[in-house]
Scaffold this motif. Structure first.
Motif, PDB file in Angstrom:
ATOM      1  N   PHE A 287       0.825  -1.198   0.000  1.00 20.89           N
ATOM      2  CA  PHE A 287       0.000   0.000   0.000  1.00 20.89           C
ATOM      3  C   PHE A 287       0.871   1.265   0.000  1.00 20.89           C
ATOM      4  O   PHE A 287       2.028   1.245   0.417  1.00 20.89           O
ATOM      5  N   LEU A 288       0.273   2.331  -0.467  1.00 17.33           N
ATOM      6  CA  LEU A 288       0.932   3.643  -0.563  1.00 17.33           C
ATOM      7  C   LEU A 288       0.105   4.669   0.178  1.00 17.33           C
ATOM      8  O   LEU A 288      -1.137   4.643   0.128  1.00 17.33           O
ATOM      9  N   VAL A 289       0.800   5.576   0.863  1.00 14.41           N
ATOM     10  CA  VAL A 289       0.156   6.682   1.575  1.00 14.41           C
ATOM     11  C   VAL A 289       0.859   7.969   1.183  1.00 14.41           C
ATOM     12  O   VAL A 289       2.091   8.023   1.147  1.00 14.41           O
ATOM     13  N   HIS A 290       0.079   9.014   0.908  1.00 15.51           N
ATOM     14  CA  HIS A 290       0.625  10.334   0.594  1.00 15.51           C
ATOM     15  C   HIS A 290       0.921  11.105   1.891  1.00 15.51           C
ATOM     16  O   HIS A 290       0.154  11.000   2.857  1.00 15.51           O
ATOM     17  N   ALA A 291       1.996  11.848   1.876  1.00 18.30           N
ATOM     18  CA  ALA A 291       2.370  12.631   3.065  1.00 18.30           C
ATOM     19  C   ALA A 291       1.222  13.523   3.529  1.00 18.30           C
ATOM     20  O   ALA A 291       0.982  13.672   4.731  1.00 18.30           O
ATOM     21  N   ALA A 292       0.493  14.091   2.577  1.00 19.68           N
ATOM     22  CA  ALA A 292      -0.581  15.024   2.930  1.00 19.68           C
ATOM     23  C   ALA A 292      -1.696  14.351   3.722  1.00 19.68           C
ATOM     24  O   ALA A 292      -2.460  15.020   4.425  1.00 19.68           O
ATOM     25  N   ASP A 293      -1.789  13.006   3.636  1.00 15.45           N
ATOM     26  CA  ASP A 293      -2.843  12.286   4.346  1.00 15.45           C
ATOM     27  C   ASP A 293      -2.410  11.767   5.703  1.00 15.45           C
ATOM     28  O   ASP A 293      -3.208  11.178   6.429  1.00 15.45           O
TER      29      ASP A 293
END
Length: 295
Positions: A287-293
């Motif tokens: 999985f991938l997560v964006h810094a903004a989230d």
């Protein structure tokens, strides 16, 4: 003179396949079945090309060669030692890495994701300057990352001094001392203060305790530290996510491999927007997560 009724490589191959099948070995460290594992171990032991079996099948073997092969077959079937620890090598995406029992046998979907340079989530992969890799183990992922991101320097971290000793061997073998820096410590702790990364990748310990108790004997030869992730498998993952925002650039991304633990990930982070990346084994492994989230 040999007392064994073996003459050719074909004889020993048949014997090895029978032994491995009878022993009900687990194949998850590079091969998928008894035949492939036997062929690999025999070719490696006899110093033959790993991709060339047929021309040698009916070659007569010396007694000393037969003894060496039987020793390897007995160790694999009798002690359930992973083949990679017997040969001191593991192959990922066509590339060889040194391994021993100080590290888990490398296996990761990052290799195939790196082939695509993690696009479209990494917008300009050829211009990427810094990558952080956590829980590096044998160092295979930062080595593959240097090939995917030709301008990047990779910082790689592991808490285990033993694992980093193996990683240094691989970094040196690939001549990448100037592009990979190895750090010993707990996740982000040993990194330079204030350094931030547009990309953080990690294949952390994530096996939940119930699954740990059910692992085949082969996996018990691997360091527990590199496998066990606590009751739900998420102990280390939680800490990685908790510290990621501080270490990511504002437009950075964190990519985490979690094997078969998607249900535990979604239970642990129900409010976090997760992007599941497609792999050859489905879209529930990474999985991938964006810094903004990230909070």
């Amino acid at each position: 003179m040999s007392t064994h009724p073996f003459i050719t490589l074909r004889d020993l191959l048949r014997y090895a396949v029978s032994r491995f099948t009878e022993a009900k070995l687990s194949f998850g460290h590079g091969t998928a079945n008894a035949y492939d594992e036997a062929a690999y171990l025999l070719l490696h032991t006899l110093h033959l090309p790993l991709d060339t079996l047929d021309p040698f099948l009916d070659a007569r073997l010396l007694p000393a060669e037969i003894e060496r092969v039987l020793s390897v077959v007995n160790r694999r079937a009798g002690e359930r030692v992973p083949a990679a620890y017997i040969t001191n090598e593991a192959w990922m995406h066509g590339q060889r890495f040194y391994v021993d029992e100080r590290v888990i046998v490398p296996r990761s979907f990052f290799g195939e994701l790196f082939e695509e340079q993690l696009q479209p989530w990494v917008a300009h992969p050829d211009a990427l300057e810094d990558v952080l890799e956590l829980c590096t183990g044998s160092g295979c992922l930062p080595i593959l990352a240097t090939q995917a991101f030709p301008s990047a320097h990779i910082d790689a971290v592991d808490i285990s001094a033993d694992a980093l000793a193996v990683a240094r061997i691989n970094v040196r073998d690939y001549g990448l001392e100037d592009r990979i820096t190895l750090f010993q410590g707990d996740l982000y702790a040993p990194l330079p203060a204030g350094k931030r990364y547009p990309l953080i990748v990690t294949n952390p310990p994530y096996v939940n305790e119930t699954s740990m108790q059910a692992l085949p004997p082969e996996y018990l030869h691997e360091p527990r530290l590199a496998l066990a992730g606590g009751g739900d498998g998420m102990d280390v993952v939680r800490r990685i996510l908790a510290g990621a925002r501080e270490r990511l650039t504002d437009d950075g991304v964190l990519v985490v491999e979690i094997g078969n633990e998607r249900h535990h990930v979604e239970a642990a982070f129900p409010d976090l927007p997760l992007t599941w990346l497609p792999t050859s084994n489905g879209d529930d492994m990474v999985f991938l997560v964006h810094a903004a989230d990230l909070a």
